[in-house]
Enzyme design. Sequence first.
Site, short mmCIF file in Angstrom:
data_model
loop_
_atom_site.label_atom_id
_atom_site.label_comp_id
_atom_site.label_asym_id
_atom_site.label_seq_id
_atom_site.Cartn_x
_atom_site.Cartn_y
_atom_site.Cartn_z
N LYS A 56 33.65 40.80 39.65
CA LYS A 56 33.47 41.79 38.59
C LYS A 56 31.98 42.00 38.35
O LYS A 56 31.19 41.04 38.42
CB LYS A 56 34.15 41.29 37.31
CG LYS A 56 34.22 42.30 36.17
CD LYS A 56 35.01 41.72 35.00
CE LYS A 56 35.11 42.69 33.84
NZ LYS A 56 35.87 42.12 32.70
N SER B 235 41.26 40.97 29.36
CA SER B 235 40.68 41.82 30.40
C SER B 235 40.97 41.39 31.82
O SER B 235 40.66 42.13 32.76
CB SER B 235 39.15 41.90 30.20
OG SER B 235 38.84 42.60 29.03
N SER C 4 39.31 45.20 30.72
CA SER C 4 38.15 45.86 31.30
C SER C 4 37.99 45.60 32.80
O SER C 4 37.22 46.26 33.47
CB SER C 4 36.89 45.39 30.58
OG SER C 4 36.67 43.99 30.79
#
Length: 537
Positions: A106, A205, A181
């Site tokens: 990420k 997330s 997210s």
Amino acid sequence: MSETFDVHAPIEADGLVRLTALQMAERLRAGTTTSVELVQAHLDRIAAVDGDPRQDADADAGVRAYLHVNTEEALAVAAEVDAIRAAGGAEAEALHPLAGVPVALKDNIVTVGQPTTAASRMLDGWMSPYDAHVVERIRAARLPILGKTNMDEFAMGGSTEHSAFGVTRNPWDGQRVPGGSGGGSAAAVAAFCAPFALGSDTGGSIREPAAFTGTVGVKPTYGAVSRYGVIAMASSLDQVGPAARTVADAAALQQVIGGHDARDSTSLPEGQADLVAAAAGRDLAGLRVGVVTDLDAEGLHPGVKEAFDRDVRALADAGAEIVEVSCPHFSAALGAYYLIMPSEVSSNLARYDGVRYGNRVVPDGGGTIEQVMGATRAAGFGDEVKRRIILGTYALSAGYYDAYYGSAQKVRTLVQQDFAAAFEQVDVLLTPTAPIPAFRLGEQTKDPVTMYLNDLFTIPANLAGVPGISVPGGLVDGLPYGLQFMAPAREDARLYAVGAAVERLVTEREGHPVWAQAPDLQKGAERAAATPAGGSK
């Protein structure tokens, strides 16, 4: 890994990317696949289906999971692993079992040699001078890093539509979101553009994108994985964890990145259990499963409710003891979270002002320091980040601190007490991961409160610091839905054992893993045109 898996069977490149991470590792150790072949197969897959996230939303129908693809370094690490294995000897024997299996990160995890932007224009093009702790662990294990995945800006959002560089699409339906997210990591895994990936989970997330994409997502116990080098959103809530297609793969990745780190003051001092062994372990007989009765949200999708009730009955049929558990303060967790989290966001993001950190914007004709800061933050932050900074600053302001932030922390304590009382009665708690399946692109961006409600089931685990896992429970209207299990703090191994047992149960019922049903999302406008608006393929 499957007992019927033939490590010596010939396999095409397109088949390589559909293996689990542990199957890939087994083939590497057996010498029937090289790491270069494995990395190249994933790079080819990325080129075929991913596309460029920085293109206009209507110009590219790819998944767009990646913000940066790390081609040269990934192939170089793969070649190094292959050379060590070919040479044999002590160095080859010392290789990590996963050496040569690629991974994605990420884009809020700082990484030397690759940009780390947190999907924000504030950090566009920034190159970190150091690696995050988890990246150090991954490099030490010699896992080639495929690249950095898209996300909501500074991890603020539930759909990956708040990235400054474009949306990521759900591989199950290109007109729907992959969750957020960390939608980029989940979408990369679901689209076979990575065998597993790292995300960060502040209020769901990792777990919500897993539910939306038919994959596995884990929020470890707070402190089980170091946050050193992870761009902070809300420091008391953030936790790095794995996204994968199987529970065993997720366990293997957490085994790599977990453990104590003296640079993180919240890092747990003890070592971690053998998570991979746990994922291969128990059945469901005698397991006490607590079904939380206080989160029967009005917004729960009828199909999710029906599927969840079906799966609770299936757990009981498999020998689990189902216990209804009351956690009365869970219903207040959402409100408490949306005061605590933005308050910490306000503090953590104060440094991005164009003077200390971040890309600087100077007003025409120059300006004072205050004017430079204002111009920088106006241009560098997106709407959702600004919204949360303003909310957090207000909650922390004089005269309102006790009424808002202080009261929210009291609710947090009550939520922790609810967990403690529940775990005196049961081994794990069970809820749906999200109240709805993946929603359409653009459907909730104009109504932030509706999107916040999607975190209803995942937030309590972050407030209490306990581990949570989302495993696929099947399909609802042709889209995946997730089952969330939560365990006491430091009982990550228990969570992996239960998750793997449930995964086997669902796979036996469905006849194949849920992730194996995901349709390919091909690059090109013709694929987007062939996907009915709001429909699932």
